[in-house]
Design a protein around this motif. Structure first.
Motif, PDB file in Angstrom:
ATOM      1  N   TYR A 151       0.857  -1.088  -0.181  1.00 14.85           N
ATOM      2  CA  TYR A 151      -0.124  -0.563  -0.059  1.00 14.85           C
ATOM      3  C   TYR A 151       0.548   1.335   0.051  1.00 14.85           C
ATOM      4  CZ  TYR A 151      -3.087   3.437   1.653  1.00 14.85           C
ATOM      5  OH  TYR A 151      -4.273   4.970   1.341  1.00 14.85           O
ATOM      6  N   SER A 152       2.018   1.258   0.787  1.00 18.45           N
ATOM      7  CA  SER A 152       2.614   2.455   1.105  1.00 18.45           C
ATOM      8  C   SER A 152       2.928   2.783  -0.486  1.00 18.45           C
ATOM      9  CB  SER A 152       3.557   2.445   2.274  1.00 18.45           C
ATOM     10  OG  SER A 152       4.744   1.181   2.027  1.00 18.45           O
ATOM     11  N   PHE A 153       3.476   1.630  -1.026  1.00 10.67           N
ATOM     12  CA  PHE A 153       4.819   1.661  -2.296  1.00 10.67           C
ATOM     13  C   PHE A 153       3.495   2.166  -3.712  1.00 10.67           C
ATOM     14  CE2 PHE A 153       6.126  -0.800  -6.615  1.00 10.67           C
ATOM     15  CZ  PHE A 153       7.125  -0.620  -6.285  1.00 10.67           C
ATOM     16  N   ARG A 154       2.700   1.641  -2.974  1.00 14.45           N
ATOM     17  CA  ARG A 154       1.411   1.984  -4.374  1.00 14.45           C
ATOM     18  C   ARG A 154       0.978   4.028  -3.939  1.00 14.45           C
ATOM     19  NH1 ARG A 154      -3.963  -0.448  -4.441  1.00 14.45           N
ATOM     20  NH2 ARG A 154      -3.919   0.385  -2.105  1.00 14.45           N
ATOM     21  N   LYS A 155       1.205   3.923  -3.405  1.00 12.73           N
ATOM     22  CA  LYS A 155       1.076   5.777  -2.861  1.00 12.73           C
ATOM     23  C   LYS A 155       2.194   6.115  -3.188  1.00 12.73           C
ATOM     24  CE  LYS A 155      -1.543   7.771   0.794  1.00 12.73           C
ATOM     25  NZ  LYS A 155      -2.512   8.881   0.261  1.00 12.73           N
ATOM     26  N   ARG A 156       3.353   5.847  -3.035  1.00 12.58           N
ATOM     27  CA  ARG A 156       4.294   6.838  -3.131  1.00 12.58           C
ATOM     28  C   ARG A 156       3.830   6.712  -5.048  1.00 12.58           C
ATOM     29  NH1 ARG A 156       8.923   9.121  -0.457  1.00 12.58           N
ATOM     30  NH2 ARG A 156      10.364   9.146  -2.674  1.00 12.58           N
ATOM     31  N   ASN A 157       4.068   5.384  -5.990  1.00 13.07           N
ATOM     32  CA  ASN A 157       4.170   5.710  -7.382  1.00 13.07           C
ATOM     33  C   ASN A 157       3.061   6.051  -7.696  1.00 13.07           C
ATOM     34  OD1 ASN A 157       6.548   4.324  -8.132  1.00 13.07           O
ATOM     35  ND2 ASN A 157       5.479   2.264  -6.929  1.00 13.07           N
ATOM     36  N   GLU A 161       2.052   9.744  -5.974  1.00  3.33           N
ATOM     37  CA  GLU A 161       2.422  10.400  -6.193  1.00  3.33           C
ATOM     38  C   GLU A 161       3.425  10.775  -7.019  1.00  3.33           C
ATOM     39  OE1 GLU A 161       4.098  10.478  -2.216  1.00  3.33           O
ATOM     40  OE2 GLU A 161       1.893  10.092  -0.737  1.00  3.33           O
ATOM     41  N   ASN A 162       4.292   9.710  -8.169  1.00  6.13           N
ATOM     42  CA  ASN A 162       5.906  10.218  -9.055  1.00  6.13           C
ATOM     43  C   ASN A 162       4.319  10.084  -9.773  1.00  6.13           C
ATOM     44  OD1 ASN A 162       7.010  10.670  -6.195  1.00  6.13           O
ATOM     45  ND2 ASN A 162       7.605   8.916  -6.687  1.00  6.13           N
ATOM     46  N   THR A 173       3.650   7.722 -11.372  1.00  4.76           N
ATOM     47  CA  THR A 173       4.284   6.593 -12.929  1.00  4.76           C
ATOM     48  C   THR A 173       3.441   6.332 -13.433  1.00  4.76           C
ATOM     49  OG1 THR A 173       5.692   6.141 -10.563  1.00  4.76           O
ATOM     50  CG2 THR A 173       5.337   4.446 -12.319  1.00  4.76           C
ATOM     51  N   TYR A 207       4.532   0.877 -13.250  1.00  2.00           N
ATOM     52  CA  TYR A 207       4.173   0.077 -11.460  1.00  2.00           C
ATOM     53  C   TYR A 207       4.267  -0.619 -11.072  1.00  2.00           C
ATOM     54  CZ  TYR A 207       1.239  -0.346  -7.832  1.00  2.00           C
ATOM     55  OH  TYR A 207       0.678  -0.864  -6.314  1.00  2.00           O
ATOM     56  N   ARG A 257       7.990  -2.461 -11.318  1.00  2.64           N
ATOM     57  CA  ARG A 257       8.532  -1.242  -9.642  1.00  2.64           C
ATOM     58  C   ARG A 257       8.168  -2.967  -9.112  1.00  2.64           C
ATOM     59  NH1 ARG A 257       8.715   4.677 -10.288  1.00  2.64           N
ATOM     60  NH2 ARG A 257      10.420   4.520 -11.909  1.00  2.64           N
TER      61      ARG A 257
END
Length: 186
Positions: free
Chosen positions: A141-147, A149-150, A152, A157, A160
């Motif tokens: 979930y944090s990985f998805r949220k970070r991507n 925001e960028n 991607t 995505y 990654r």
């Protein structure tokens, strides 16, 4: 001690999510903050635990004495379908929302019945598969949220995400050969 080893094995080293790939497609979509996903998670937990215990009892008490052990996947499927349809009906009647799910729960039930040798081991394998998914969901979930925001691209995505999952699998799998493992030092 054997039960703790079983739990740790199916939680880390033989993780249903990382090693077998069970549920990878679903846990990338789960949000913790929606009511729909809350009911989905409750339904998955109940259906896995009840189905795996009932399936093991049915297989151990009926199919093994009769010599029809090769029919256990069908028995597990029928038991799982009865329980999941009942829970789905309860959720739809009370909340008017759908919490349908099949593959992750059924494969965990099959894994726990196949790999166990008694009822307690079946229950522990089911719980450890659920806990391994619960631990991995916030990371993804944090990985998805970070991507997001960028901003991607979807193709990048997904690649990654699978690279991230592969790195998690490698970190968990190489624990036996790491220098700070207490069993190696002895």
């Amino acid at each position: 001690m054997i039960l703790l080893n079983t739990f740790l094995y199916y939680f880390c080293f033989g993780s249903a999510v990382l090693l077998y790939g069970i549920g990878i497609n679903k846990f990338t979509e789960i949000n913790f903050f929606t009511k729909k996903d809350f009911f989905y998670i409750i339904k998955v937990i109940l259906s896995i635990l009840i189905s795996s215990v009932l399936s093991y009892l049915f297989v151990d008490k009926l199919l093994v004495p009769l010599g029809y052990v090769e029919l256990y996947p069908i028995v597990c499927l029928l038991i799982y379908l009865c329980i999941t349809i009942f829970l789905e009906a309860i959720i739809r009647l009370t909340t008017n929302k759908s919490a349908t799910e099949f593959i992750f729960s059924f494969l965990v039930v099959l894994l726990s019945v196949t790999e166990s040798n008694n009822l307690l081991t079946t229950f522990i394998i089911s719980i450890s598969c659920l806990v391994s998914m619960a631990v991995i969901i916030p990371l993804v979930y944090s990985f998805r949220k970070r991507n997001l925001e960028n901003e991607t691209e979807p193709e990048k995505y997904i690649s990654r995400l699978f690279l991230f999952i592969m790195i998690l699998l490698l970190i968990i799998s190489v624990w036996d050969v790491m220098w700070f493992n207490p069993e190696v030092i002895k």
